[in-house]
Design an enzyme around this catalytic site. Structure first.
Site, short mmCIF file in Angstrom:
data_model
loop_
_atom_site.label_atom_id
_atom_site.label_comp_id
_atom_site.label_asym_id
_atom_site.label_seq_id
_atom_site.Cartn_x
_atom_site.Cartn_y
_atom_site.Cartn_z
N LYS A 72 22.96 56.20 27.55
CA LYS A 72 21.87 57.06 27.10
C LYS A 72 22.20 58.55 27.13
CE LYS A 72 18.14 53.85 28.19
NZ LYS A 72 16.83 53.66 28.83
N ASP A 108 11.51 55.67 25.42
CA ASP A 108 11.19 55.28 26.80
C ASP A 108 10.12 56.20 27.37
OD1 ASP A 108 13.07 53.20 27.01
OD2 ASP A 108 14.65 54.56 27.64
N GLY A 131 16.41 56.22 41.12
CA GLY A 131 17.29 56.38 39.97
C GLY A 131 17.44 57.83 39.56
N SER A 132 18.56 58.13 38.89
CA SER A 132 18.77 59.49 38.38
C SER A 132 19.48 59.48 37.04
CB SER A 132 19.59 60.32 39.39
OG SER A 132 20.85 59.71 39.65
N GLY A 133 19.54 58.30 36.39
CA GLY A 133 20.17 58.18 35.08
C GLY A 133 19.19 58.44 33.95
N GLY A 134 19.54 57.95 32.74
CA GLY A 134 18.75 58.23 31.56
C GLY A 134 17.32 57.74 31.65
N MET A 135 17.12 56.51 32.16
CA MET A 135 15.76 55.98 32.25
C MET A 135 14.97 56.74 33.31
SD MET A 135 13.86 53.77 30.81
CE MET A 135 12.14 53.38 31.05
#
Length: 275
Positions: A72, A108, A131-135
């Site tokens: 992402k 999203d 979490g710390s990614g795209g989502m």
């Protein structure tokens, strides 16, 4: 139900790219194509060469491409333009191809925003977001834009975790051990089918017990370990399957320009979940 044209030279192709491709998107989109009689087909792929894959989207005239973990953020430099929320949160989950011009979107974000509104979760509600990614970026942006001010980003990656927390004025913690909040949200792959942590709880049991609402963005399986634990504890649940339907519907409209009926969406969602 209108007749769907046979696959031929005029058929438009849409696709997805994911580290671990699932069935939901393909079944949802293809069923909606059948229900609306559109000359489209949808296929899931994975890749070890993202630039080549995106080059193929451009060169072959593939109309749309859904982007999932872990692509992402990495896909952004390969596109020509980034729209709205995707630019704001530096995360793309949808590519639209207009005659070789590739535009990135993030559906999203709007899906998460809608689900939080539908659940009537007050903006004053404190949260824990794993979490710390795209989502996670999409979820954090939705929370902030709803007016949430009290919350923590839980991320083992100190660099990305702190950066996301600082961007929106939230706290950061490396682990959720000892932390509780009325709203807990998993935006990591923990609990995803086929992963090394498929049977792992994204939050400790005490955090689930203390929560009022448990939200897991993982769509496969629908009943993740976190969702099962939330059900056992009698907590309100928002599942990744709910996110998948809303974000995929927005993708469908972007790709085709067609707005399916509510009944068609329900049927396609039920069909996608039945696999």
């Amino acid at each position: 139900m209108p007749d769907k044209p046979a696959i031929g030279p005029s058929t438009k192709l849409c696709m997805s790219l994911a580290g671990r491709p699932g069935k939901f998107g393909s079944r949802f989109h293809n069923r909606l194509y059948e229900l609306t009689g559109l000359d489209y087909i949808y296929k899931a792929f994975t890749t070890k060469d993202l630039p080549a894959a995106i080059g193929g989207v451009r060169a072959l005239g593939i109309r749309g491409c859904a982007i999932s973990m872990p692509f992402k953020e990495a896909v952004i430099p390969l596109l020509d333009h980034i729209e709205g929320s995707a630019a704001a949160i530096d995360s793309v989950n949808t590519i639209l191809n207009d005659d070789g011009w590739l535009t990135g979107y993030n559906t999203d974000y709007s899906a998460v925003l809608d689900l939080l509104d539908q659940a009537e979760i007050a903006p004053s509600t404190p949260f824990l977001l794993a979490g710390s990614g795209g989502m996670a970026k999409a979820v954090a942006a939705a929370l902030r834009n709803r007016g949430h001010r009290s919350g923590a980003i839980i991320a083992r990656n100190r660099t990305t975790g702190r950066a996301l927390a600082d961007l929106y004025g939230f706290d950061w913690a490396e682990t959720s051990e000892g932390l509780t909040a009325p709203l807990i949200i998993n935006a990591t792959p923990v609990g995803m089918a086929g992963g090394v942590e498929a049977e792992t709880l994204a939050f400790p049991p005490e955090a689930i017990e203390a929560a009022e609402t448990v939200f897991d963005v993982v769509a496969l399986p629908v009943e993740t370990p976190l969702m099962r634990a939330a059900a056992a504890a009698g907590r309100k649940r928002i599942s990744g399957a709910d996110v998948a339907v809303l974000q995929a519907l927005e993708q469908f409209v972007l790709y085709t320009g067609v707005y399916p009926s509510e009944e068609q969406v329900k049927e396609a969602a039920a069909y996608a979940r039945s696999a």
